[in-house]
Design an enzyme around this catalytic site. Sequence first.
Site, mmCIF file in Angstrom:
data_model
loop_
_atom_site.group_PDB
_atom_site.id
_atom_site.type_symbol
_atom_site.label_atom_id
_atom_site.label_comp_id
_atom_site.label_asym_id
_atom_site.label_seq_id
_atom_site.Cartn_x
_atom_site.Cartn_y
_atom_site.Cartn_z
ATOM 1 N N GLU A 193 51.502 40.447 40.040
ATOM 2 C CA GLU A 193 52.552 39.660 39.407
ATOM 3 C C GLU A 193 53.899 39.931 40.086
ATOM 4 O OE1 GLU A 193 53.726 37.172 38.201
ATOM 5 O OE2 GLU A 193 53.282 37.197 36.051
ATOM 6 N N HIS A 213 44.896 35.741 34.586
ATOM 7 C CA HIS A 213 44.245 36.756 33.750
ATOM 8 C C HIS A 213 44.307 36.389 32.267
ATOM 9 C CE1 HIS A 213 48.019 38.333 32.062
ATOM 10 N NE2 HIS A 213 48.534 38.147 33.282
#
Length: 291
Positions: A105, A27
């Site tokens: 994550e 990202h």
Amino acid sequence: KKPVGGSARRLFPHRIMVRFALTIVRHGETRYNKDKILQGQGVDEPLSATGFRQADAAGIFLSNVKFTHVFSSDLLRAKQTASTIIGKNKFCKDIVIQYDARLRERKYGIAEGRPLSDLKAMAKAAGEQCPLFTPSGGETLDEVRARAKNFFEFLCQLSIEEECQKEQAVLGMAGNGLETLEGKPVFPLRNHCCGLELNSDTDKDTKMLNPNILVVSHGAYMRNWFGYFVLDLKCTLPSVLKKSQLSSESPNTGVSHFIINLGNGDVIKPEISCICLNRDDHLADVNTENV
């Protein structure tokens, strides 16, 4: 999800060859990235202005690639990055992005929302190295790798099932869905991977790849996923890749590209070739200063 291998005999009635392409992108930057504050799963920050510029650059970089599937972590920073990349794509503007919690994550427990220096201090107090240390309420590296393995096996199963369906439905039909309107192949990504040319045989194979999958995820997760590729699945690596790069975290919107061959036998054993890892050439002109 079904594990790869157990149902391979049923899924390969004619021992067809299954190959697919996998592009993985981290990202874009958030203000917490900039300030070195751990986000993990509990802090759902949007992209910063710089992060959106990085995502734009990644989208332009990948604009000629006709992806057949797009998956993203369901955290906001990944969702915004995936949406921006697809918005720049010449072929995939109407594709549905699929959000998957397995791509989140690593969970850092009590360390989330706190500076990275705090995590390092916790690790030191526990007598452990920071990357290996698991704060209270966090995920171990093994748990993160298990999530990555589970998602990868899902991608393999998806590719096998779609190839079998294609064989049954369009047997004998020409075309593989990976060409531009002018009939030129949009794969491989070798033109973007400086010095990582494929040989002619591999080049021929890459034009046949389908599915062609884009995944948007997170730094620590990706590092563990790549570790699974290299250590467990013996992924072949570009000769120009340094060993130190394998343990390095991808830069924001870094691009990694893999070719996966699932073979044509009764037991599926993924063979993975890394074409490029954590490439950031597209960021050369991006102003990374906070605005």
